[in-house]
Design an enzyme around this catalytic site. Structure first.
Site, mmCIF file in Angstrom:
data_model
loop_
_atom_site.group_PDB
_atom_site.id
_atom_site.type_symbol
_atom_site.label_atom_id
_atom_site.label_comp_id
_atom_site.label_asym_id
_atom_site.label_seq_id
_atom_site.Cartn_x
_atom_site.Cartn_y
_atom_site.Cartn_z
ATOM 1 N N ASP A 255 0.858 -1.172 0.000
ATOM 2 C CA ASP A 255 0.000 0.000 0.000
ATOM 3 C C ASP A 255 0.905 1.237 0.000
ATOM 4 O O ASP A 255 2.129 1.155 0.123
ATOM 5 C CB ASP A 255 -0.959 -0.032 1.208
ATOM 6 C CG ASP A 255 -2.235 0.744 0.931
ATOM 7 O OD1 ASP A 255 -3.267 0.446 1.534
ATOM 8 O OD2 ASP A 255 -2.181 1.669 0.072
HETATM 9 C C1 GLC Z 1 -4.421 4.195 -0.463
HETATM 10 C C2 GLC Z 1 -5.287 3.028 -0.059
HETATM 11 C C3 GLC Z 1 -5.332 1.905 -1.057
HETATM 12 C C4 GLC Z 1 -5.175 2.463 -2.448
HETATM 13 C C5 GLC Z 1 -3.786 3.076 -2.559
HETATM 14 C C6 GLC Z 1 -3.555 3.702 -3.931
HETATM 15 O O1 GLC Z 1 -3.705 4.664 0.644
HETATM 16 O O2 GLC Z 1 -5.019 2.428 1.209
HETATM 17 O O3 GLC Z 1 -6.576 1.245 -0.889
HETATM 18 O O4 GLC Z 1 -5.327 1.429 -3.397
HETATM 19 O O5 GLC Z 1 -3.542 4.036 -1.558
HETATM 20 O O6 GLC Z 1 -4.437 4.767 -4.119
#
Ligand code: GLC
Length: 711
Positions: A255
């Site tokens: 993440d």
């Molecule tokens: C965010 C979220 C995740 C998302 C990623 C990219 O922090 O936790 O669900 O896919 O970043 O946007």
């Protein structure tokens, strides 16, 4: 494919290998645009997120495939969670349709738009089971039940990925956030999930296993720690469960900056340690923090990571790119012919279908709904009645156009009716100065619609709320209008259940519309006018009060079950025992009855399948579609089994007066559970099968069956 990957692996420098493990947000630092393009040409970036559209994607892809040394194409990732240009209902809403076919269709429809914007990877489906509506991200997932989440996972993976990832109308899906992200302490996002191994195995793992079995291309570990071990470095679960136990062969993408956050988690002293721990645990791509590019060279020198581990990760990334057909034709998706007007209309029609099937009719008294077609004056009161941006919820940035509002939907459906809107207050600017005008408008109306709830910014990531009431001065507005005693419908727009007992007590009708997307207003009008008979059912238990949380249908029994007539029992003495509305609750404009439940054979061997059948009657005057649930109760086992466990659900469409059958086949494995050793067990003995419209035990038909202990 493998000899292409082999050739590239043999040719790549360490820097180029680490570049393939580096995903950068094209719209954010660390790189300004020109530097990003230099990095791409140098082969130090393997994928981008948050960039889409012909111009940018084409230009950036050309830099990779025409100007870098090894010409390796980029992956383009984006959060296509509930639509791309056309926005479908939030996942928590769509789950309330209890329709795997719909879930698959909206995912596939999303790809039609996302693919033409050059996207090849979506960070979806989000599969975090959640029983705590204080957590803002409950909005992004399929609710409280592991069985529903597993069916949702399968449908979304099929919808996004189709049967061949090289085909144009596909994109790689990402099962996220692995795992137990939906159980943060206090409902505060990113909080520790300190749960039992049993709860992990029974509730949080099954949706991810289902996604892997369905062939999901990627997994995203979650921000949280699990009992002290941050998921981004949790090799026991990333490599141990997903790869080794389930056979996951795809890519694990961290993440956003989650690898470098291992330092804040307190398990890494510097970026080299963080990068090594993540890579060794099974993570292949770092998102935005450049952890592998910046940390792995030092980690190699310090002996924290082996070259073969790096190579395994790089190979998995290259294999995903090859599966997507990017080496053959990196522009395949971009080059798709633009959607025709007919195709765009089809997407809007699907969005409207999904919207009306995802809303849940919570209450309907005094025959207020469906509204009379000859209604002449309707007052829509509230800040969410006519705001074209508020119906999207979270993750909608690519939306190509504003959403249809409630007022717009009603005006389009009832051209001969005066539909007057008074916001009465503004959620971010609490104040009661507009209430008088709202009361005056309501006074002159035959029907009042209160359009209340949260704003789209109040839902989703980092939006944990300690109170689940109406923000701002909405309650004062609603109470002033309700005091008039006009027929009143509460339309609640939110990414989660809100605790509003006073509203449910006083409004004649209440509709949970969540955030229904581009066609929200039309879908809501379809229900309010009766052109659609509502059939949505709650995928989450709706608490009466925040203090009841966690409250959900499959709770474990206790030695002193909650009972209002017993002093020493499991309850809050200052709150009702039941929730406001149970899991599966949802009304219709007709009435259904469950009859003739049977389970055959009623005595069966440990390898026999149980056939369960029930008759559903439509006893009302309107056609409709009923969702019927099958719960299992295992009264005696090695561990206390939930008071009810959802094992299946089915839908049946019925004309007025018609009777139909729902049939379920319960395989022996459906009766298995995890013994005290957390290994699957199949116990002979009695079981209770419960079938009906919701988890309200008083409305379930029940039949007892027995499994023989055949030797
Ligand atoms: C965010 C979220 C995740 C998302 C990623 C990219 O922090 O936790 O669900 O896919 O970043 O946007």
């Amino acid at each position: 494919m493998s000899n292409l990957v082999d050739r590239l692996m043999a040719a790549m420098t360490l820097e180029e290998k680490l570049g393939q493990l580096n995903m950068i947000d094209a719209g954010q630092p660390p790189y300004e645009r020109e530097e990003l393009h230099r990095q791409i040409r140098a082969g130090r970036v393997g994928s981008l997120l948050n960039t889409y559209g012909m111009e940018d994607v084409d230009a950036q892809q050309r830099m990779a495939v025409e100007e870098s040394r090894l010409r390796i194409p980029l992956l383009f990732g984006y959060d296509v969670l509930h639509g791309h240009r056309t926005i479908f209902p939030l996942p928590i809403a769509e789950a309330c349709a209890f329709d795997p076919d719909l879930w698959e269709r909206t995912a596939r429809a999303s790809v039609e738009e996302a693919g033409r914007d050059g996207l090849t990877l979506t960070f979806a489906p989000m599969l975090d089971v959640c029983r705590d509506p204080r957590w803002g991200r409950i909005a992004e997932g399929p609710g409280e039940d592991a069985h529903v989440a597993a069916r949702y996972a399968e449908s979304k993976v099929r919808g996004f990925q189709g049967s061949d990832l090289a085909a144009r109308e596909t994109m790689a899906a990402t099962a996220k956030h692995f795992v137990a992200y939906g159980a943060p302490a206090g409902g505060r996002d990113y909080g520790s999930a300190d749960i039992s191994e049993r709860q992990l195995a029974e509730t949080y793992m099954p949706p991810f296993e289902a996604a892997v079995r369905a062939g999901v291309a990627a997994i995203m570990p979650s921000f949280n720690d699990l009992a002290g071990v941050p998921m981004t470095a949790n090799g026991a679960l990333l490599n141990g469960w997903a790869r080794n136990r389930w056979g996951f062969k795809g890519v694990m993408v961290s993440d956003y900056t989650a690898i470098v956050e291992l330092i804040a988690h307190g398990i890494a002293a510097d970026i080299a340690e963080a990068a090594a721990q993540a890579l060794n645990a099974g993570v292949d791509i770092s998102m935005q923090d450049q952890a592998f590019v910046l940390g792995i060279p030092d980690a190699l020198r310090r002996g924290l990571v082996e070259m073969e581990t790096i190579d395994r990760a790089v190979r998995r990334v290259l294999e995903l790119k090859a599966r997507l057909g990017l080496f053959d034709d990196p522009r395949r998706r971009l080059a798709a012919p633009p959607l025709t007007q007919k195709e765009k209309s089809g997407l809007s029609a699907l969005a409207r279908e999904a919207a009306r099937r995802s809303a849940v009719l919570l209450k309907n008294e005094r025959n207020v709904l469906p509204l009379a077609r000859d209604t002449k004056r309707i007052a829509v009161i509230g800040p969410l009645g006519d705001d074209p941006l508020q119906m999207f919820g979270c993750w909608f940035a690519a939306a190509g156009f504003e959403s249809a509002t409630i007022v717009q939907g009603l005006r389009a459906a009832l051209p001969g009716t005066e539909v007057r809107h008074v916001a009465g207050t503004h959620i971010y600017e609490p104040g009661e100065s507009g209430i008088a005008e709202a009361v005056e408008a309501a006074r002159g109306a035959e029907l009042v619609i209160l359009a209340l709830g949260e704003t789209k910014e109040m839902t989703g990531e980092a939006q944990g709320r300690g109170h689940l009431d109406l923000p701002g001065s909405q309650r004062a507005l609603a109470e002033a209008v309700l005091a008039l005693g006009r027929p009143t419908v509460a339309v609640i727009c939110a990414g989660r259940p809100l605790t509003l007992p006073w509203l449910f007590e006083r409004a004649d009708a209440a509709l949970a519309t969540w955030f229904l997307g581009s066609e929200a207003g039309h879908g809501i009008a379809d229900i309010l006018t009766g052109s659609h008979n509502p059939g949505g059912k709650l995928c989450v238990t709706w608490p009466y009060d925040v203090a009841q949380i966690p409250i959900f249908h499959s709770q474990r029994p206790t030695g002193r079950p909650a009972n209002p007539d017993v002093y020493f029992c499991n309850r809050h003495v200052d709150l009702p025992i039941p929730p406001q509305f149970p899991f599966g609750h949802g009304l219709s404009y007709t009435r259904y009855a469950v009859r003739g439940l049977s389970a055959t054979p009623d005595e069966f061997g440990p390898d026999q399948t149980l056939q369960v059948e029930a008759e559903i009657a439509n006893e009302g005057e309107r056609a409709g579609e009923e969702t019927v649930f099958l719960f299992l109760r295992d009264p005696v086992a090695e561990v206390g089994r939930p008071v009810m466990e959802l094992k299946a659900f089915a839908k049946v469409a019925l004309q007025p007066g018609e009777r139909g059958k729902v049939r379920f086949a319960l395989a022996p494995s459906d009766l298995d559970y995890l013994g005290r050793d957390l290994k699957p067990r199949r116990d002979a003995g009695g079981f209770e099968i419960l079938v009906g419209p919701s988890a309200d035990r008083t409305r379930l038909a029940s039949v007892k069956v027995r499994m023989r202990a055949d030797g």
